[in-house]
Design an enzyme around this catalytic site. Structure first.
Site, mmCIF file in Angstrom:
data_model
loop_
_atom_site.group_PDB
_atom_site.id
_atom_site.type_symbol
_atom_site.label_atom_id
_atom_site.label_comp_id
_atom_site.label_asym_id
_atom_site.label_seq_id
_atom_site.Cartn_x
_atom_site.Cartn_y
_atom_site.Cartn_z
ATOM 1 N N LEU A 13 57.456 10.957 16.286
ATOM 2 C CA LEU A 13 56.071 10.859 16.736
ATOM 3 C C LEU A 13 55.106 11.214 15.611
ATOM 4 C CD1 LEU A 13 56.288 12.620 20.197
ATOM 5 C CD2 LEU A 13 55.956 10.190 19.783
ATOM 6 N N GLY A 14 55.560 12.064 14.728
ATOM 7 C CA GLY A 14 54.677 12.476 13.643
ATOM 8 C C GLY A 14 55.274 13.656 12.930
ATOM 9 N N GLY A 67 54.770 17.371 12.186
ATOM 10 C CA GLY A 67 54.020 18.588 12.523
ATOM 11 C C GLY A 67 53.904 19.444 11.283
ATOM 12 N N GLY A 68 53.257 20.543 11.404
ATOM 13 C CA GLY A 68 53.095 21.425 10.264
ATOM 14 C C GLY A 68 54.437 21.816 9.679
ATOM 15 N N GLY A 73 57.472 20.028 10.153
ATOM 16 C CA GLY A 73 58.493 19.011 10.187
ATOM 17 C C GLY A 73 58.224 17.990 11.252
ATOM 18 N N PRO A 74 59.158 17.071 11.439
ATOM 19 C CA PRO A 74 58.924 15.946 12.337
ATOM 20 C C PRO A 74 58.924 16.348 13.808
ATOM 21 C CG PRO A 74 61.155 15.903 11.515
ATOM 22 C CD PRO A 74 60.472 17.037 10.817
ATOM 23 N N VAL A 75 58.201 15.577 14.574
ATOM 24 C CA VAL A 75 58.152 15.723 16.017
ATOM 25 C C VAL A 75 58.705 14.431 16.606
ATOM 26 C CG1 VAL A 75 56.658 16.051 17.989
ATOM 27 C CG2 VAL A 75 56.104 17.160 15.826
ATOM 28 N N LYS A 111 60.508 19.758 19.086
ATOM 29 C CA LYS A 111 60.344 20.340 17.752
ATOM 30 C C LYS A 111 61.623 21.090 17.406
ATOM 31 C CE LYS A 111 55.480 21.275 17.143
ATOM 32 N NZ LYS A 111 54.482 22.272 16.760
ATOM 33 N N ASP A 152 44.429 27.197 13.323
ATOM 34 C CA ASP A 152 44.467 25.841 12.790
ATOM 35 C C ASP A 152 44.008 24.834 13.834
ATOM 36 O OD1 ASP A 152 44.786 23.946 10.850
ATOM 37 O OD2 ASP A 152 46.930 23.665 11.212
#
Ligand code: NAG
Ligand code: NAG
Ligand code: NAG
Ligand code: NAG
Ligand code: NAG
Ligand code: NAG
Ligand code: NAG
Ligand code: NAG
Ligand code: NAG
Length: 817
Positions: A514-515, A517-518, A520-522, A536, A633
């Site tokens: 999906l993307g 994340g701060g 690593g990948p999601v 996660k 954040d």
């Protein structure tokens, strides 16, 4: 709901001129005058605030049932009082009359009395009684100060400002709330809210006679169990307790605010404020905050602490009555004394700190005693189980408990202390001597200071070291996977098999990503039953300890709010640590607001809903969850949207997950995202809830403008988005900031208000910025806003330009309050 209200309003506007040829503009009804439904006649209070007439509760109406009621002038659906709750009229033939004896009568077409007032006093002294709708929303008959009858004595589900909620011991009248049966049915429902005088007075909410919530006793400032209802610039609170009357009253210091308290049909007591510009009632707060507000959840001598898992524990000196029941989550049996020698055996009192005081229904009190006399009195009487002061401001007065101590909960702040009778052997200070107690307190203080210093030291190092390893994170969603899920006793969170998660994410395939994340990948996961989740995963070489990880997960799992992404479970298997979250189909807010095409999908009401939702989510993190969680954040890509475009803050509370060990290998850079960071944080590394407020202000301006703060460019000047907004504000045309795509649907006053609030949030000095509860209030009401001062960082864009090529690092920090 909002939509239909809105529609209804316009329909009402359109229809009104045709169907109300003879609306009485008056606020009074004299003897022999009447108000007829079929002629759409109403009374309007002198100041125009309230209207009395006939209405049908559903909109659009699905029944013909007609009720006589009082509503706010701005919306016929905002009903505050209903006369004939039990006996609706079946057609529009109803007529309200004032009879010569001063009674109001509601007649149907066969002139039968469907409802009437019940004056307790004879009307004879008054020759020509008059009924009048006052601007407070009170319908009265007779002369002021000595009304024959008033609607404030017969409440429906709403408490209005200025109303005295409670008992008059002389007249015997009891003002209490009874909920509607359902949002569409005003007939009396199951739930009541009542000020009950037994022992020392408290407000109880009951659902079909069972107590579901207790306010606790009044402590001079507020109710012990409603710390949210403390005085603030908008509300004043008052509690009067004397031989004639006992009542609670709230009023508005700021008269421009429209506010009411409503008991809904589920038994939740809520306060709403009206926003004229958007024509909506905004939820301001609820009496019941969390599970620990369930009456007597932990049984007698139990104590509820929402920050613990499970939440129930025993008071000091007590142990579970049945260990088996207790361990299986059945706390109703409560706790029993470890040692029964509490009568003439050298017993003493143990201070229990920062709690909601136990049920006072069997208490007695003496307001002229001081705490020393109070203790002596309690000690003399072996049936006295505990005592406390009555007034928290000066520690005066005495409240004594006789019998079981029920419904105690712990508060991190704003709690009260009380003293519980214990056998000498159970006193924590050992013997209960005051000197030893004092020594003990000093020891605890020293320890606390030590821990704080250590904590600061760690945070400092954490900030300064470089993050070497990137952990990977996975997101997924799933709740009850029979067979796959086990429940670890101390975690209170479903545990997933790693193999289940691996197969749900197609072995973490690229196509499911999906993307990033701060950390690593999601991935998107789909479980066998079709449920979609986000996953996660922490990298194998993450050096964090298992206990630390569990601790963090536990904390995050307890955060439950409409505007926070929900953690559904986790997986801890050998090296693997995985978090499973609810799946957000609409991705991040950044994908919408910064994209010319996507942005067209959002109209102003949606943007406004998003702005409000993020504020509420952040307020929860800062305050209501009773942990102080600083997100650190907040940015567009960390706000996810659900199917209804409801915003949910994500990526919170991650810092500890990547905890202490990893800090030794972390970056020199301050964590967070440039463009959203407050000056004091980016420059000095100081963060507080006010640095989140700054980020929130930036985010609001971005939502309105459709451009990122970082990288903002304007041909006329060198300022970033904050500076641009500030310039426009100073020039008196803040609305110029709004981008064109939304202009069709915008509500100018709301847009300007949002920009104004955002500028208050991004002020240079953290102390000048409002906290999130003020932000929520400022967005949801029409209160007058202060003038913002200059924003922080509005020209210093260049400072960070070189560094911005490095990856954004997403870390958030969690600190217990
Ligand atoms: C009200 O109507 C009754 C009956 O018609 C009449 O006797 C009475 O005088 C009227 N009262 C007033 C105040 O007009
Ligand atoms: C409602 O009453 C208030 C005064 O309380 C007034 O300012 C406002 O204009 C009224 N609204 C409508 C729609 O009549
Ligand atoms: C309104 O209702 C009253 C009483 O039910 C009836 O006498 C009257 O004729 C009705 N008027 C209209 C215009 O329908
Ligand atoms: C008027 O009310 C009476 C008493 O409640 C009832 O018996 C009668 O049927 C009602 N008439 C109409 C037309 O609804
Ligand atoms: C009227 O008041 C009396 C005394 O307060 C009470 O007993 C009676 O039930 C009331 N009647 C109605 C219809 O409320
Ligand atoms: C509590 O103490 C304060 C300070 O002495 C006083 O002003 C206040 O009136 C007291 N409240 C009550 C309810 O006695
Ligand atoms: C006080 O509360 C307890 C526990 O709910 C209940 O058993 C008792 O009847 C109550 N006593 C009074 C006087 O209301
Ligand atoms: C309250 O305490 C004072 C001082 O101890 C005492 O004089 C008084 O009689 C007490 N009042 C009651 C009602 O017990
Ligand atoms: C209970 O308390 C009494 C008096 O303080 C003490 O003598 C006794 O040893 C205690 N019993 C237990 C089981 O601790």
């Amino acid at each position: 709901m909002k939509g239909s209200n809105f529609l209804h309003f316009f329909v009402a506007l359109l229809l009104l001129p045709f169907f109300s040829p003879s609306t009485l503009a008056a606020d009074t009804l004299a003897v022999n005058q009447s108000i007829a439904d079929n002629q759409s006649q109403t009374l309007v209070s002198a100041g125009g605030s309230f209207e009395l007439g006939f209405f049908t509760p559903t909109s659009p109406s699905s029944t013909n049932l007609r009720y006589l009621g009082i509503w706010y002038n701005f919306s016929k659906q905002s009903v505050v009082w209903v006369a004939n709750r039990d006996s609706p009229l079946t057609d529009s033939s109803g007529v309200l009359q004032l009879a010569a004896d001063g009674t109001l009568r509601l007649l149907n077409s066969s002139t039968a009395v469907v409802w009437s007032t019940n004056s307790t006093k004879p009307a004879s002294p008054i020759r020509n009684p008059l009924a009048q709708l006052l601007d407070t929303g009170n319908l009265v008959v007779g002369e002021s100060d000595d009304y024959l009858w008033q609607s404030f004595d017969y409440l429906s589900d709403t408490i209005l400002p200025g109303l005295e909620f409670g008992h008059n011991r002389e007249t015997g009248r009891d003002r209490y709330l009874t909920s509607w049966k359902s949002p569409d049915d005003p007939s009396p429902g199951d739930c009541t809210t009542r000020l009950e005088p037994d022992g020392y007075p408290q407000i109880f909410i009951r659902k079909a006679q069972t107590i579901v919530f207790r306010s606790g006793p009044w402590n001079g400032l507020r109710f012990s169990g409603m710390p949210n209802l403390r005085p603030n610039p908008i509300y004043t609170y008052e509690f009067v307790y004397n031989s004639e009357q006992i009542f609670y009253r709230f009023d508005l210091a700021d008269k421009s605010v429209i506010s009411r308290m409503v008991l809904d049909n589920e038994g939740i007591l809520q306060r709403f404020t009206w926003t004229a510009s958007s024509r909506t009632w905004n939820l301001y707060l609820t009496a019941q905050m969390d599970n620990c507000d369930r009456y007597g959840l932990c049984g007698p001598y139990g104590s509820c602490n929402i920050n613990n898992s499970p939440p129930c524990g025993c008071l000091i000196g007590f142990e579970p009555r049945s260990r088996r029941d207790w361990d299986s989550g059945d706390w109703a049996g409560g706790c029993v004394r470890r040692n029964d020698s509490v009568c003439g055996a050298g017993e003493g009192f143990q201070r229990i700190v920062s709690v909601k005081l136990p049920d006072t229904n069997t208490s007695s009190y003496n307001s002229s005693m001081d705490l020393g006399e109070c203790e002596a009195t309690c000690l003399r009487d072996c049936s006295c189980t505990a005592y406390s002061a009555l007034n928290v401001s000066d520690g005066s007065g005495c409240l004594l408990w006789f019998g079981d101590l029920v419904d105690v909960r712990h508060y991190t702040e704003d709690g009260q202390d009380f003293f519980i009778r214990l056998a000498a052997s159970d006193l924590v200070s050992g013997g209960g001597s005051k000197r030893k107690t004092r020594l003990w307190i000093i020891a605890v203080c020293l320890l606390a200071v030590g821990i704080a210093v250590l904590g600061l030291f760690l945070i400092f190092r954490f900030r300064r070291k470089r993050l070497q390893r990137q952990a990977s994170i996975i997101m997924t969603q799933e709740r009850d996977h029979t067979g796959d899920v086990s429940r670890e006793h101390d975690l209170e969170l479903p545990l997933f098999d790693f193999s289940t998660i691996a197969s749900a994410t197609d072995l973490f395939s690229e196509s499911r990503k999906l993307g990033e994340g701060g950390f690593g990948p999601v991935y998107k996961g789909i479980f066998k039953d079709g449920q979609e989740v986000a996953v996660k995963r922490l990298s194998k070489d993450s050096t964090q300890g298992l206990d630390e990880f569990k601790n963090e997960v536990k904390t995050i799992a307890k955060l439950q709010h409409r505007n926070l992404v929900r953690l559904l479970g986790c997986c801890i298997e050998k090296e693997e640590k995985v978090l499973v979250y609810e799946y957000m189909p609409n991705k991040g807010l950044d994908a919408f607001i910064f994209d010319q095409k996507q942005r067209k999908l959002l109209d102003w009401p949606m943007l406004f809903q998003i702005i409000n939702g993020i504020a509420r989510g952040l307020l929860y993190l800062h305050q209501d969850s009773r942990l102080r969680i600083i997100h650190r954040d907040l940015k567009a890509s960390n706000v996810l949207l659900d199917y209804n475009m409801n915003p949910k803050i994500s990526d919170f509370g991650m810092a500890r997950i990547f905890g202490a060990n990893e800090t030794q290998s972390s970056t020199k850079r301050v964590v967070g995202t440039y463009g959203y960071m407050s000056p004091e944080y980016a420059i000095d590394g100081q963060f507080s809830i006010k640095s989140d407020v700054f980020s929130y202000g930036v985010l609001v301006l971005e939502i309105i403008c459709g451009k990122r703060n970082r990288g903002f460019y304007h041909e006329d000047h060198n300022h970033n988005l904050l500076g641009h907004a500030w310039r426009l504000y100073k020039e008196g045309q803040p609305e110029e900031l709004m981008d064109e795509t939304v202009k069709d649907s915008w509500v100018l006053s709301e847009v300007v208000r949002c920009i104004h609030v955002a500028l208050l949030c991004v002020q240079q000095g953290p102390e000048d910025r409002p906290n999130m509860s003020n932000v929520v209030l400022m967005l949801s009401s029409d209160i007058v806003l202060p003038e913002p001062t200059e924003p922080g960082f509005f020209t210093e864009r260049k400072v960070f330009e070189q560094e911005s090529s490095t990856n954004e690092i997403t870390i958030t920090l969690l600190t217990a309050r």
